[in-house]
Scaffold this motif. Structure first.
Motif, PDB file in Angstrom:
ATOM      1  N   CYS A 140      52.380 -26.089 -17.848  1.00 51.83           N
ATOM      2  CA  CYS A 140      52.026 -26.651 -16.393  1.00 51.83           C
ATOM      3  C   CYS A 140      50.475 -26.308 -16.181  1.00 51.83           C
ATOM      4  O   CYS A 140      50.270 -25.223 -16.333  1.00 51.83           O
ATOM      5  CB  CYS A 140      53.065 -26.367 -15.501  1.00 51.83           C
ATOM      6  N   CYS A 143      51.465 -21.022 -13.103  1.00 46.18           N
ATOM      7  CA  CYS A 143      52.850 -21.471 -13.356  1.00 46.18           C
ATOM      8  C   CYS A 143      52.941 -21.731 -14.965  1.00 46.18           C
ATOM      9  O   CYS A 143      51.830 -22.151 -15.615  1.00 46.18           O
ATOM     10  CB  CYS A 143      52.874 -23.379 -13.066  1.00 46.18           C
ATOM     11  N   CYS A 154      54.201 -29.507 -14.522  1.00 41.79           N
ATOM     12  CA  CYS A 154      55.920 -29.614 -14.691  1.00 41.79           C
ATOM     13  C   CYS A 154      56.132 -30.537 -13.441  1.00 41.79           C
ATOM     14  O   CYS A 154      55.379 -30.993 -12.459  1.00 41.79           O
ATOM     15  CB  CYS A 154      56.331 -28.137 -14.325  1.00 41.79           C
ATOM     16  N   HIS A 192      55.430 -29.671  -9.714  1.00 46.77           N
ATOM     17  CA  HIS A 192      54.129 -29.637  -9.174  1.00 46.77           C
ATOM     18  C   HIS A 192      53.545 -30.970  -9.196  1.00 46.77           C
ATOM     19  O   HIS A 192      52.805 -31.429  -8.574  1.00 46.77           O
ATOM     20  CB  HIS A 192      53.347 -28.782 -10.036  1.00 46.77           C
TER      21      HIS A 192
END
Ligand SMILES: [Zn+2]
Length: 83
Positions: free
Chosen positions: A5, A10, A21, A24
């Motif tokens: 991500c 992250c 991801c 997000h």
């Protein structure tokens, strides 16, 4: 190379064609997601050739998430790759 991500800090693994991801990605406003898809070029994760438009869209998204999470956005990779 493993892909994860692009949100700052992250480390969730994602397929290379996914910018962030799921969590997000779906916290981005729809126009930001559309802009990333519009400027994305398949294969850019392998050859590291990104367009200026993609870089701008990606930085806006990374900054948006970081602001939401109270983090310092890390956009250094785009600044490095920017044409
Ligand atoms: Zn994430």
């Amino acid at each position: 190379m493993s892909h994860h991500c692009h949100a700052t800090d992250c480390r969730v693994s994602t397929p290379p064609e996914m910018f962030m991801c799921r969590r997000h990605w779906f916290s981005l406003p729809k126009p930001m997601r559309d802009e990333i898809w519009r400027t994305y070029r398949p294969g850019q994760c392998d050859d590291w050739q990104i367009s200026k438009a993609y870089s701008e869209a990606a930085k806006a998204a990374v900054r948006f998430i970081a602001a939401k999470e109270g983090r310092e956005p890390d956009v250094s990779v785009y600044e490095m790759l920017e044409p």
